[in-house]
Enzyme design. Structure first.
Site, PDB file in Angstrom:
ATOM      1  N   TYR B 101     -36.896   7.427  17.602  1.00 37.96           N
ATOM      2  CA  TYR B 101     -35.431   7.936  18.052  1.00 37.96           C
ATOM      3  C   TYR B 101     -34.955   8.982  17.165  1.00 37.96           C
ATOM      4  CZ  TYR B 101     -35.580   5.165  22.161  1.00 37.96           C
ATOM      5  OH  TYR B 101     -35.701   4.679  23.627  1.00 37.96           O
ATOM      6  N   GLU B 197     -52.718 -19.349  17.313  1.00 37.13           N
ATOM      7  CA  GLU B 197     -52.600 -18.288  18.232  1.00 37.13           C
ATOM      8  C   GLU B 197     -51.271 -18.093  18.797  1.00 37.13           C
ATOM      9  OE1 GLU B 197     -56.030 -17.139  20.454  1.00 37.13           O
ATOM     10  OE2 GLU B 197     -54.878 -15.348  21.321  1.00 37.13           O
ATOM     11  N   ASP B 249     -57.821 -18.999  20.851  1.00 37.29           N
ATOM     12  CA  ASP B 249     -58.470 -19.410  22.162  1.00 37.29           C
ATOM     13  C   ASP B 249     -60.054 -18.955  21.828  1.00 37.29           C
ATOM     14  OD1 ASP B 249     -56.070 -20.208  23.531  1.00 37.29           O
ATOM     15  OD2 ASP B 249     -55.937 -17.970  24.455  1.00 37.29           O
TER      16      ASP B 249
END
Lengths: 720, 368
Positions: B101, B197, B249
């Site tokens: 910005y 995770e 996972d």
């Protein structure tokens, strides 16, 4: 065709229908046939069909007898037929009817003028008429008075009533000659429509010359007989020396936009820049369309039918009507492209004697002759009967009526479909014109938020179609022209196009078909039938236009990308210099750094070479034939010469819109060095025009004073 | 906010001003101003087998101003450098989004924006990090606080003492900058670090006070661990000599997260030096676990095309060339299924805490 004569038709008086070749006449004959085969009633047995056996007596009594049925059989007049089927002639709804009436009157006026070799000056006036109460505003009005005045040859007194109040009466149907009208139906149908919807007769004033008196007629059509009724006739004084004025009052609706009278007039002017037209709109505006091309189109010649273009029935009729005594003579004299030697060959192929009397040939023999004609190799019909608009005139028309950046026009060589010669011409106007382009960037610099994009307008191209110089307004999608535009792969030429849609972009595609017989899909002449030969020619013409447009677009794009390149560097240099200055704590000589960077940028982007591509120096146009390129700096190419009219003619256009005058001035600058002579000059030098290229702008002044010959000689030298 | 020590701050500022000097010098010599930026892609990283980390190669990309394709990027780079320098001078830290910005505006006399989206400014920041060899923290740019920690650990953050054993279930939110200047490790009695995770599994372990029973530090990065989490794990590993175990996972993305923790990422290869933990171990879920722990086939998820393509890519990475890893990935591919850690709940809500992890740790069933 000849059979019905012999058949006994006791209940029906045979009448000669107004025109032997008219479609309704054929229809009434078919009706006669139908009555013959209808099941016979017992009572009618002895009287009518003596050969038939009577059915068993037990059969219930029939309500209608054959005699009664026979008594009901009647001739149908063409007028009655079209009264009921007025949509066939383009009077389906009030809006379309108004246009059709104007169109028929204007077409007739232009045809008459051109045939008489007069440069047409036409005045069209459409005014709303009060229907009982107060005069409604034009958009609400349901009745209009249409007045079309021309400076044509006028009509002799005796011919006025049938021309305006008898369907299928005219000079154009029986000949093979290129003209706007074909059937001799239009203007009388318009009058009939007016009579039907408002009850008002058609008013005609016509004068054939300064010495002749002006005749005023009020005529109506007797729809039962298809014969004119004269309500009033007198000699009057009329301010015009020569010409015709027709006035009719019709039910209609005036709405601007697509398929409006205004659009028709504008499109007419594009294809007929030799016409001077004044249009008084229903809203009280006066639109002047000055003549921009001071040459009549060469008069088209009448030709005899080509053997490939006729049908068996037509052949039979010609055999009957011929003045020749021998078959070979008939063939050689009544057809185009048949030499006497070839005629004898054909007789031999057909197994007929060249000395046979044409009138004796019918049935099997006629069929054999027809087959022989179709199987013999015969030269294509002559094409000098056509009068195409011409590339220059198309360019002139497009340039004057449509604002754009690029114009081009292509005339194809003549071709033949079904034995009828035709010529396809195409033109193209692209862009919004420098004025519009100059306006738009004004409002652009609004900073964009994330996800926002510059809006792109997806305007589709406009196709304007013509047949024998008449704009075709309705049924676009049924027309061969429209289909050919769709089928052209515009993307190849740098114009975007979605699948099976018109190309998108600010573009007008102009296509004209000139032919001795334009194959329309209906009597109202709205769309050209899709013959392969015609379609192919249109496609070829469009492709040529497309190629030129592609070359133009490519050049412009190249220039723009160079410009953009330079431009982005200029923009970014500011940013980078400012940021560097802040990094250095604001102690940087920013101006110096900026200049240094700009110098590098100029060197990197090709410097002066870019200037040349950008057209900032003397570039000249790109060797595109028959094209005009309009840039904010000026106009390049075959800009129409808009010199003033010869002094013996009426005054030059007055009261043209302001911007048109501006344009005229701009164009004059280019036009002058080419030749100081009058408008005839442009025509005579037609042959040189392809080579002629406009000189670079700065030289104009030096050349302006020199004789025309000197500049013409030097013209072809700048070839790339 | 940023209590930087004067030394680095001045050095970074000087480096940033160097960008402006490049432009000025080039302009004086009438040359095209060009910045040399190390290439951040697979083609320019090397796996240092000796150190066990991914290192950046020497490939450089020249970013020239007067090249239509690069002009905008060049301009953007200078703008970002300016904004970063402003941060240095004002001694502030900020986020990448705020940089976007700060540097976004419409270029004068046009409708073109300097940046159209943050996707354009983020890579430029990374470019500067790499080419100036300045860490993101040194540039005073922070990422979102993207992770949590709980366990027997006492930290000092901005002078506040933070005892991670007394922060309830929620734990301590790991800041993006965990350099010793900003965050000090006061006390640590844990025996190992467990990097999970997913936040859900971390919550499960935290709720069950797994860390208390096994005396460990529980860390999560909510997916791909952000720099702060990785750096904290590395500091615990390095300073407190704690082994790091990774629990992810059983899918290609899980493997890759492990590899990022262990060897570093391709994109930030230049930071592997201080982020990678070459001795980190892969605890699970491995493709053999469903069988070992009797997970039913129906809790698996079919590998989609993207998963398969990613797994094939992993097979080619130099740091996945160990025999056991090749076997691991190929076993997943041949089974055609992937398993989420959450699937363990199929057996019991506390299966992870009570059965899976205890057994794994006991059997030392991890991969290197």
């Amino acid at each position: 065709m000849r059979e019905p004569k012999k058949a006994p038709l006791p209940t029906r008086g045979r009448k000669v229908s107004p025109s032997k070749t008219s479609p309704p006449a054929t229809k009434s004959k078919q009706k006669g046939k139908a009555s013959k085969t209808s099941p016979p009633a017992p009572e009618a047995k002895q009287k009518v069909n003596s050969s038939e056996t009577s059915p068993p007596a037990t059969e219930p009594k029939q309500a209608v007898t054959a005699v009664e049925m026979g008594a009901r059989q009647r001739d149908i007049s063409v007028s009655e037929f079209f009264t009921k089927n007025r949509h066939l002639l383009g009077f389906d709804n009030p809006r379309k009817a108004l246009l059709t009436c104007v169109k028929e009157a204007v077409d007739n006026a232009l045809d008459a003028c051109e045939e008489a070799g007069i440069l047409p000056e036409v005045v069209v006036k459409v005014e709303p008429v009060a229907n009982g109460e107060a005069l409604p505003p034009p958009s609400q009005a349901s009745r209009f008075r249409i007045t079309v005045t021309d400076n044509g040859p006028g009509i002799i007194r005796q011919q006025i009533p049938p021309i305006f109040a008898k369907l299928l009466y005219g000079s154009k149907f029986h000949r093979l000659r290129m003209s706007r009208g074909q059937q001799g139906m239009g203007i009388s149908a318009a009058g009939m429509y007016g009579q039907l919807t408002t009850g008002k007769p058609v008013q005609i004033i016509s004068r054939t010359g300064a010495k002749a008196p002006a005749h005023y007629f009020e005529v109506q059509i007797d729809t039962k007989k298809n014969e004119p009724q004269i309500l009033e006739k007198k000699q009057i004084t009329w301010e015009s020396q020569r010409g015709t004025q027709v006035t009719m009052e019709v039910e209609g609706r005036y709405q601007k936009g697509r398929a409006s009278v205004d659009e028709y007039i504008e499109q007419t002017i594009i294809a007929n820049p030799h016409v001077k037209l004044t249009y008084f709109t229903p809203e009280g505006e006066t639109k002047e369309y000055p003549r921009t091309y001071h040459e009549l189109p060469p008069p088209p010649r009448e030709i005899k039918p080509h053997p490939y273009g006729i049908e068996l029935g037509m052949l039979l009729k010609m055999l009957q009507d011929t003045k020749s005594h021998w078959l070979s003579g008939f063939l050689a004299s009544d057809f185009s492209r048949l030499s006497s030697r070839l005629a004898e060959d054909i007789c031999k192929t057909a197994g007929l004697s060249p000395r046979a009397r044409p009138r004796d040939i019918h049935g099997q023999d006629a069929e054999a002759l027809y087959k022989a004609l179709q199987s013999t190799k015969i030269m294509a019909p002559p094409t000098n009967c056509l009068s195409p608009i011409g590339e220059k005139a198309i360019l002139t028309g497009l340039y004057r009526q449509i604002k754009g950046d690029f114009y081009t026009a292509v005339s194809r060589p003549p071709a033949v479909y079904r034995g009828n010669p035709f010529v396809i011409e195409a033109g193209l106007a692209y862009g919004r014109g420098p004025e519009v382009a100059a306006e738009t960037p004004e409002k652009k610099p609004v900073s964009l938020a994330e996800g926002e994009q510059q809006e792109d307008d997806h305007e589709l191209a406009r196709v304007i179609r013509y047949a024998n110089r008449v704009p075709l307004i309705h049924q676009q999608s049924a027309c061969a022209i429209y289909k050919a535009v769709l089928d052209t792969t515009w993307r190849t030429y740098g114009v975007s196009q979605s699948k099976s849609a018109l190309p998108s972009g600010p573009m007008v595609v102009f296509v004209h078909m000139a032919s001795v017989w334009v194959p329309f899909t209906s009597e109202s002449k709205e769309a050209i039938a899709d013959y392969d030969e015609i379609r192919k020619e249109i496609t070829l013409a469009l492709r040529e236009c497309g190629r030129r447009l592609g070359a133009f677009l490519k050049r412009r794009e190249r220039a723009q990308s160079e410009f953009h390149r330079r431009n982005i560097f200029d923009l970014y240099i500011e940013e980078v210099v400012d940021a560097c200055n802040r990094l250095k704590g604001g102690k940087l000589p920013t101006q110096k750094l900026k200049e240094q960077l700009q110098k590098i940028a100029l060197k990197r982007t090709g410097g002066e070479k870019t200037d040349e591509v950008l057209g900032k120096t003397d570039g000249g146009p790109e060797g595109l034939p028959h094209s005009i390129i309009v840039t904010p700096e000026g106009v390049e190419g075959e800009v129409p010469a808009l010199s003033s009219e010869p002094s013996n003619q009426t005054a030059p256009p007055a009261g043209t819109p302001e911007e048109e005058q501006e344009e005229e001035e701009k164009v004059e600058k280019h036009a002058r060095p080419k030749g100081q002579a009058g408008p005839e000059d442009t025509g005579r030098r037609k042959g040189v025009r392809a080579k002629r290229r406009p000189r670079p702008k700065p030289r104009h002044k030096t050349h302006a004073g020199k004789p025309a010959g000197a500049s013409a000689k030097r013209a072809p030298r700048r070839k790339r | 906010m940023a209590r930087s020590n004067g030394k680095t701050s001045g050095a970074v500022e000087k480096k940033l001003i160097g960008v402006a000097d490049t432009v000025i010098t080039a302009a004086q010599q009438r040359k095209d101003p060009t910045l040399a930026i190390p290439i951040r892609s697979l083609s320019n990283v090397k796996f240092n087998e000796h150190k066990g980390i991914i290192e950046m190669g020497k490939g450089m990309q020249a970013r020239a101003f007067f090249n239509v394709g690069m002009a905008k990027k060049f301009m953007q780079t200078v703008l970002v450098a300016d904004a970063l320098c402003e941060l240095q001078r004002a001694d502030l830290t900020t986020s990448v989004r705020e940089i976007y910005y700060r540097t976004k505006h419409t270029i004068k006399n046009s409708h073109e924006n300097t940046f159209d989206s943050q996707d354009e400014s983020d890579p430029v920041i990374e470019d500067l990090e790499v080419s100036l060899a300045a860490l993101r923290e040194e540039l005073h740019v922070r990422a979102e606080n993207g992770g949590s920690v709980v366990g027997p650990l006492v930290l000092v953050d901005d002078g506040d003492r933070v005892d991670c054993a007394r922060l309830g279930k929620g734990g301590y939110s790991v800041p993006s900058i965990v350099e010793p200047e900003f965050l000090q490790i006061k006390k640590c009695t844990a025996e190992f670090v467990l990097l999970v995770e997913k936040g859900t599994q971390w919550n499960r372990l935290s709720e069950d006070k797994f860390w208390r029973r096994y005396n460990c530090i529980l860390l999560t990065g909510n997916g791909q661990p952000p720099r702060g989490v990785r750096r904290l794990a590395r500091r615990l590993h390095e300073e407190k000599r704690l082994p790091v175990y990774v629990l992810v996972d059983n899918d290609p993305w899980g493997y890759y997260i492990y590899s990022v923790v262990k060897q570093g990422s391709i994109n930030l290869a230049f930071e592997s030096q201080r982020m990678a933990i070459p001795k980190a171990k892969f605890l699970g879920l491995s493709s053999g676990d469903p069988e070992t722990y009797g997970l039913p086939r129906n809790v698996g998820i079919k590998l989609n095309d993207k998963d398969i393509a990613r797994a094939r890519e992993l097979l080619n990475y130099p740091w996945f060339q160990k025999k056991n890893w090749q076997e691991e990935i190929k076993r997943m591919l041949s089974s055609g299924l992937k398993y989420e850690l959450d699937a363990l709940a199929n057996k019991d809500f506390q299966y992870l805490t009570k059965k899976y992890l205890p057994r794994k740790l006991k059997e030392k069933d991890w991969m290197d």
